[in-house]
Design a protein around this motif. Structure first.
Motif, mmCIF file in Angstrom:
data_model
loop_
_atom_site.group_PDB
_atom_site.id
_atom_site.type_symbol
_atom_site.label_atom_id
_atom_site.label_comp_id
_atom_site.label_asym_id
_atom_site.label_seq_id
_atom_site.Cartn_x
_atom_site.Cartn_y
_atom_site.Cartn_z
ATOM 1 N N ILE A 26 0.853 -1.198 0.000
ATOM 2 C CA ILE A 26 0.000 0.000 0.000
ATOM 3 C C ILE A 26 0.886 1.244 0.000
ATOM 4 C CG2 ILE A 26 -1.660 1.332 1.383
ATOM 5 C CD1 ILE A 26 -2.927 -1.341 2.176
ATOM 6 N N ASP A 234 -3.629 2.887 4.919
ATOM 7 C CA ASP A 234 -2.937 3.846 4.055
ATOM 8 C C ASP A 234 -2.354 5.017 4.840
ATOM 9 O OD1 ASP A 234 -5.461 4.841 4.719
ATOM 10 O OD2 ASP A 234 -5.622 6.011 2.878
ATOM 11 N N ARG A 237 1.146 5.905 3.792
ATOM 12 C CA ARG A 237 1.151 6.543 2.468
ATOM 13 C C ARG A 237 0.745 8.010 2.575
ATOM 14 N NH1 ARG A 237 -2.073 3.862 -2.537
ATOM 15 N NH2 ARG A 237 -3.914 4.675 -1.485
ATOM 16 N N GLN A 238 -0.251 8.292 3.407
ATOM 17 C CA GLN A 238 -0.670 9.680 3.628
ATOM 18 C C GLN A 238 0.460 10.506 4.248
ATOM 19 O OE1 GLN A 238 -4.461 9.132 5.913
ATOM 20 N NE2 GLN A 238 -5.193 10.665 4.480
ATOM 21 N N SER A 250 -7.821 9.758 2.226
ATOM 22 C CA SER A 250 -7.796 8.389 2.725
ATOM 23 C C SER A 250 -8.451 7.455 1.723
ATOM 24 C CB SER A 250 -8.550 8.293 4.052
ATOM 25 O OG SER A 250 -7.961 9.110 5.032
ATOM 26 N N LEU A 251 -8.058 6.197 1.752
ATOM 27 C CA LEU A 251 -8.715 5.205 0.917
ATOM 28 C C LEU A 251 -10.153 5.006 1.403
ATOM 29 C CD1 LEU A 251 -5.985 2.415 0.545
ATOM 30 C CD2 LEU A 251 -6.634 4.142 -1.137
ATOM 31 N N TRP A 259 -7.863 -4.962 -0.949
ATOM 32 C CA TRP A 259 -6.718 -5.267 -0.094
ATOM 33 C C TRP A 259 -7.075 -6.321 0.954
ATOM 34 C CZ3 TRP A 259 -2.115 -4.002 -1.671
ATOM 35 C CH2 TRP A 259 -1.935 -2.837 -2.451
#
Length: 322
Positions: A26, A234, A237-238, A250-251, A259
């Motif tokens: 991710i 995530d 990633r953020q 956000s996802l 996922w």
């Protein structure tokens, strides 16, 4: 530009190899640490090391190319050193020592956070392991703020440094505080100021705002995520995007669903003979996810009584089609 690093925490029974694989794909993580490998009176063979760290067979990286560190837990300095030497012979390049695990079964055997009552013992373990390893091998440690209180927090951190560790992660609670909020980030700052090695801040980072605050309060550049990354897959990633000057959303639940299916399949592939493992791991993750995504709670309710892989796979695929 030298961006702050994000570390994925070693959480026993929660962040294992399939979860490391998923979260690093991710994205956002720079380093992840294995669940602890308990060291007692034996020197583990290759099969045990690969059980905890299958990435050993893949140049110490997850599928996404994220570096993996192997963590050791124990109280016998010489046996810790012998095992560290063994896993390095098998290809490990970074050893982490656990002085923070709060689990009663571990502490009863003089491992993990119980050692925070004995800074001299901590220094002996770190120094013995350090002497056994080639200079090029990184040695780090993770600690909590203490066992029952914080009186020895600075002494333990200094013992880790004096023993020869090159990096220290601090979970900002004592053993007796467990995971109860709040995490005492101001204590990480005190520890950081008392040692000269890099300190990584850990504890209660569940959102981007938490990340900003833990860095501000602790003064640390690097941060380790644990439960926050499991609940919000995530999050790293953020944070990584934020560190590069970008804000990303956000996802959504619909983006998380593939996922979840992917994770279940990975767990099925990890141990094809053990049908309980993927079922238990999926339910465990959904119980964490529902703290952020209410839909995970609804999915958990659908799966709660199911025990067969085929039945669970059918429900997951049905969800994906919707």
């Amino acid at each position: 530009m030298n961006f702050p690093r994000l570390h994925l925490a070693p959480m026993q029974g929660l962040i294992d190899a399939p979860m490391r694989d998923l979260l690093t794909r991710i994205g956002g993580f720079d380093v992840c640490v294995t669940e602890f490998v308990r060291i007692t009176h034996t020197v583990h063979g290759r099969s045990i090391w690969l059980k905890y760290m299958p990435e050993l067979a893949h140049t110490n990286q997850t599928q996404a190319g994220t570096a993996v560190v192997v963590q050791l837990l124990g109280s016998h300095a010489e046996n810790m050193a012998l095992n560290a030497k063994k896993v390095v012979e098998l290809g490990a390049t970074h050893i982490d020592l656990n002085f923070g695990c709060p689990a009663p079964t571990v502490n009863q055997h003089q491992g993990g956070a119980v050692l925070l009552q004995y800074p001299d013992k901590i220094e002996e373990i770190v120094a013995t392991v350090r002497r056994s390893l080639p200079a090029k091998i990184m040695l780090s440690a993770k600690m909590r703020l203490g066992y029952e209180n914080k009186n020895l927090a600075l002494a333990c951190a200094q013992a880790i440094e004096q023993g020869g560790a090159g990096e220290l992660t601090v979970h900002a609670r004592t053993k007796t505080e467990g995971y109860r909020p709040p995490a005492h980030w101001e204590w990480i700052a005190r520890i950081r100021q008392s040692v000269s090695i890099p300190v990584i801040a850990n504890g209660d980072v569940f959102t981007l705002a938490d990340y900003q605050q833990i860095r501000s309060v602790s003064g640390c550049k690097d941060v380790m995520l644990g439960r926050g990354a499991v609940q919000r897959p995530d999050l790293a990633r953020q944070i990584a995007a934020y560190n590069q000057g970008e804000i990303i959303p956000s996802l959504s639940w619909l983006e998380i669903l593939p996922w979840i299916n992917d994770f279940f399949n990975c767990c099925c592939n990890k141990d094809a003979a053990n049908h309980n493992y993927p079922v238990a791991r999926l339910k465990q993750w959904l119980a964490q996810l529902k703290l952020v995504y209410p839909q995970a709670g609804q999915l958990f309710a659908q799966l709660r009584t199911l025990t067969k892989i085929a039945d669970i796979r059918h429900i997951l695929l049905t969800q994906l089609k919707h």
